[in-house]
Design a protein around this motif. Structure first.
Motif, mmCIF file in Angstrom:
data_model
loop_
_atom_site.group_PDB
_atom_site.id
_atom_site.type_symbol
_atom_site.label_atom_id
_atom_site.label_comp_id
_atom_site.label_asym_id
_atom_site.label_seq_id
_atom_site.Cartn_x
_atom_site.Cartn_y
_atom_site.Cartn_z
ATOM 1 N N ARG A 270 2.580 1.350 -3.124
ATOM 2 C CA ARG A 270 1.981 2.291 -4.229
ATOM 3 C C ARG A 270 1.608 3.628 -4.335
ATOM 4 O O ARG A 270 0.926 3.717 -5.515
ATOM 5 N N ARG A 271 0.928 3.899 -2.229
ATOM 6 C CA ARG A 271 0.841 4.988 -3.073
ATOM 7 C C ARG A 271 1.913 5.880 -2.482
ATOM 8 O O ARG A 271 1.861 7.304 -3.885
ATOM 9 N N ALA B 298 0.814 -0.866 0.363
ATOM 10 C CA ALA B 298 0.238 0.005 0.330
ATOM 11 C C ALA B 298 1.048 1.527 0.009
ATOM 12 O O ALA B 298 0.346 1.931 -0.579
#
Ligand SMILES: Nc1ncnc2c1ncn2[C@@H]1O[C@H](COP(=O)(O)OP(=O)(O)O)[C@@H](O)[C@H]1O
Ligand SMILES: [Mg+2]
Length: 142
Positions: A40-41, A37
């Motif tokens: 991805r950010r 996560a």
């Protein structure tokens, strides 16, 4: 975890290489072992910032810094700068040309997406003096 600092050059208008820097950033973050996560950010922010340099900016660079607490992505270019930063941050606002829109760019969601995905975003820009984004992510939750 050792501190890391890497600098990548970004060339204005180079659509052949556009996106390569953010792929390198993504690879480095994966190698360190951050959560999917967080990777991805950070990758979304790197990509949007890189594409903005290619499309709207001038020649520039992305610097990735990692320390035990933060991932920091700084993106600088010596292009025309942003006249109205508040306006540029609004969803859907874009000065992309017809040519860029035909290539699939110009949705005006890049800066809003950076803001959404980052823990903090600083934009320094002045018409005629280039653009500097400082994008930070906290490595640990809470
Ligand atoms: N590096 C940059 N140099 C100059 N202008 C920029 C830069 N990055 C963003 N901008 C300005 O901010 C606007 C909004 O950017 P963004 O939200 O990424 O949308 P888009 O790239 O789709 O136009 C751009 O259309 C452009 O006018
Ligand atoms: Mg953009």
């Amino acid at each position: 975890m050792p501190d890391l600092k890497k600098l990548f050059v970004i060339r204005a208008k180079d659509f052949v290489k556009a996106g390569e820097v953010s792929i390198r950033v993504q690879g480095i973050l994966k190698g360190i072992g951050f959560s999917p996560a967080l990777i991805r950010r950070a990758s979304v922010c790197a990509y949007e910032g890189e594409m903005n340099v290619v499309m709207h900016g001038g020649d520039g660079a992305l610097q990735l810094s990692v320390d035990p607490e933060n991932i920091t992505i700084e993106i600088k270019d010596d292009g025309p700068g942003i006249e109205d930063i508040e306006l540029a941050l609004q969803e859907g606002y874009s000065t992309a040309t017809e040519e860029y829109r035909e290539m699939g760019f110009g949705a005006g969601m890049g800066l809003p997406n950076i803001k959404k995905n980052a823990d903090s975003l600083e934009i320094n820009s002045k018409k005629g003096f280039g653009t500097h984004l400082k994008i930070c992510f906290k490595v640990k939750d809470g």
